[in-house]
Design a protein around this motif. Structure first.
Motif, short mmCIF file in Angstrom:
data_model
loop_
_atom_site.label_atom_id
_atom_site.label_comp_id
_atom_site.label_asym_id
_atom_site.label_seq_id
_atom_site.Cartn_x
_atom_site.Cartn_y
_atom_site.Cartn_z
N THR A 50 0.83 -1.21 0.00
CA THR A 50 0.00 0.00 0.00
C THR A 50 0.86 1.26 0.00
OG1 THR A 50 -0.13 -0.08 2.43
CG2 THR A 50 -1.90 -1.15 1.20
N ALA A 64 -5.27 1.66 -6.73
CA ALA A 64 -6.21 2.08 -5.70
C ALA A 64 -5.50 2.69 -4.49
CB ALA A 64 -7.07 0.89 -5.24
N ASN A 65 -4.16 2.63 -4.45
CA ASN A 65 -3.41 3.31 -3.39
C ASN A 65 -3.54 4.82 -3.48
OD1 ASN A 65 -2.42 0.93 -2.28
ND2 ASN A 65 -0.54 0.95 -3.51
N ASP A 67 -5.42 8.14 -3.24
CA ASP A 67 -6.62 8.76 -2.70
C ASP A 67 -6.95 10.07 -3.40
OD1 ASP A 67 -7.01 6.75 -0.78
OD2 ASP A 67 -5.56 7.71 0.56
N LYS A 123 -14.48 5.03 -5.14
CA LYS A 123 -13.93 3.68 -5.10
C LYS A 123 -13.11 3.29 -6.33
CE LYS A 123 -17.46 1.67 -2.05
NZ LYS A 123 -18.42 0.55 -1.90
N HIS A 166 -10.43 -0.77 -8.68
CA HIS A 166 -11.69 -0.56 -7.97
C HIS A 166 -11.64 -1.19 -6.59
CE1 HIS A 166 -15.98 0.13 -7.48
NE2 HIS A 166 -16.14 -1.14 -7.14
N ARG A 167 -12.02 -0.41 -5.58
CA ARG A 167 -12.12 -0.94 -4.21
C ARG A 167 -13.50 -1.56 -4.04
NH1 ARG A 167 -10.53 4.37 -3.52
NH2 ARG A 167 -8.29 4.72 -3.20
N SER A 169 -14.41 -3.47 -1.56
CA SER A 169 -14.74 -3.30 -0.14
C SER A 169 -13.48 -2.82 0.58
CB SER A 169 -15.23 -4.62 0.47
OG SER A 169 -14.17 -5.57 0.48
N GLU A 170 -13.56 -2.64 1.87
CA GLU A 170 -12.38 -2.25 2.63
C GLU A 170 -11.28 -3.31 2.56
OE1 GLU A 170 -13.29 -1.24 6.61
OE2 GLU A 170 -14.49 0.54 6.10
N SER A 173 -9.54 -5.13 -3.31
CA SER A 173 -9.39 -4.25 -4.47
C SER A 173 -9.04 -5.11 -5.69
CB SER A 173 -8.28 -3.22 -4.25
OG SER A 173 -8.60 -2.34 -3.19
#
Length: 431
Positions: A50, A64-65, A67, A123, A166-167, A169-170, A173
């Motif tokens: 991450t 997805a890292n 933000d 997401k 795409h995330r 969920s928590e 990914s």
């Protein structure tokens, strides 16, 4: 012989920065330094980290890292060393070519990587990257004893990737990308019989290029907080090379005896797939352990079989590559709010077999020792640095004339001692 090309992206932003890297760095001719951050830990955790968006090379889900909108530039300066000792060499008529070698067959080179990520929803992240997945550069010169086997070899593959991550969920990914590849090949060697009364000796040089399309898919899963599992797959890429061969210093007898004339050339080559499996585990708030296993499907590359648009026989070089794994382990240590330190070791197995090792692929198993660091200037900007020392197994090229493809090249027995130092740096900026 040789192959090279004009480069689809040479008019782009990489025109001033891309160079083929020496084969002394990575097994086969894969290039592994696409991230100064990852290199600091010898690619440990490469598909599960991450840390930043550069890990998306091994796993597109890691875009997805990001933000926020992020740009990252990374570069590796490769400083190889290769000592060649020629024990014996003969031409096709068994005349000795002496034992002259070269101590300057590999040059320092820069391997750049660029990444851009932009969230398009809470997401989903879109990403673009530019990398050099494969590269090889070697120039023995035209006077060494093994010149009938190779004088110059060059391979460069530039890949422009478009990705979505795409995330789900928590914990989960996923990601995928499509890649546009532009590859160049250069193959040059001496031709003829240097000590023959009429055939003598000249130089043949092939330059060719091709475009190809590939893809990648990946997933990152965190089953429990602090333990991350990642997998990424980069596909094979098929290339249909087209170019030409040009001969210099070819006398009439040699040209007539071997049908040597400037002509168009073609060949189809498949560059290998890459599968990366990784795990990262937070041992504490400050210390993280990473492990990676990277499988390169070298078996897809059976060799070179160049077809000439003339009466000349095909030029063949069998690679005999075998699929191989690279294994690495490393740790990241959060020294302070601004500074993270890392180190790692790796074993990078060569795909080359003793039977088919050649002057173009004098490859051996490699061991890496890496150290690195990331410094956060503020919440928006950080810089990463890494140093890797690569120890390469001593190998012998023994082309004893038993292969049909060497019937016009003669024999070569030579010992190789190689190593490399790699300095990497990167800057990451969020907007």
């Amino acid at each position: 012989m040789t192959t090279s090309s004009k480069g689809l992206f040479k008019a782009s932003v990489v025109a001033v920065s891309v160079a083929a890297a020496s084969s002394a760095y990575s097994a086969g001719f894969a290039l592994n330094d696409h991230s100064a951050t990852a290199s600091g830990a010898a690619l440990a955790g490469a598909a599960a980290s991450t840390s930043d968006i550069s890990f998306s090379f091994w796993n597109p889900a890691l875009f997805a890292n990001a933000d926020t909108t992020t740009f990252m530039a990374s570069g590796a300066y490769v400083m190889p060393s290769m000592d060649v000792t020629v024990n014996s060499a003969t031409d096709a008529t068994t005349n000795s070519l002496g034992t002259e070698a070269t101590d300057d067959s590999v040059d320092n080179s820069l391997v750049p990587s660029l990444y851009f990520a932009k969230p398009i929803s809470d997401k989903t992240v879109a990403g673009i990257s530019l990398n050099v997945p494969f590269g090889l550069s070697g120039d023995y010169g035209q006077d060494w004893a093994g010149r009938l086997h190779a004088t110059e070899t060059g391979i460069q593959d530039i890949a422009l990737s478009f990705a979505l991550a795409h995330r789900v969920s928590e914990k989960l990914s996923v990601g995928a990308s499509v890649q546009l590849h532009q590859a160049e090949v250069i193959l040059e060697s001496a031709v003829g019989a240097p000590n023959h009364p009429t055939l003598q000796e000249g130089i043949g040089r092939i330059e060719a290029d091709a475009t190809g399309i590939g893809f990648s898919v990946g997933v990152m899963f965190e089953p429990v907080k602090g333990t991350r599992l990642g997998a990424g797959y980069r596909s094979e890429v098929d290339f249909d090379f087209e170019g030409d061969v040009k001969y210099t210093n070819i006398n009439a007898a040699l040209a007539a005896n071997n049908s040597l004339e400037d002509a168009s050339v073609t060949d189809s080559i498949t560059f290998p797939s890459v599968l990366t499996l990784s795990v990262e585990h937070d041992l504490s708030d400050k210390l993280t352990l990473g492990l990676s296993a990277i499988r390169t499907g070298w078996g897809s590359m059976d060799g070179i079989n160049i077809d000439f648009d003339s009466n000349q026989d095909n030029s063949v070089l069998t690679f005999g590559f075998e699929d191989q794994w690279m294994y690495s382990a490393g740790v990241n240590y959060v020294y302070s709010d601004k500074l993270t330190l890392r180190t790692g070791i790796a074993m990078d197995n060569s795909p080359v077999t003793d039977e088919y090792r050649s002057a173009r692929t004098p490859d051996g198993d490699r061991k890496w020792i890496s150290v690195g660091a990331t410094y956060d200037f503020n919440d928006m900007t950080s810089a990463s640095f890494a140093f890797t020392h690569v120890m390469i197994e001593d190998v012998t090229v023994n082309r004893d004339g038993s292969l049909d493809e060497d019937s016009s090249r003669g024999t070569l027995n030579a010992d190789y001692e190689s190593s490399a130092n790699v300095v990497s740096a990167a800057i990451s900026m969020a907007f």
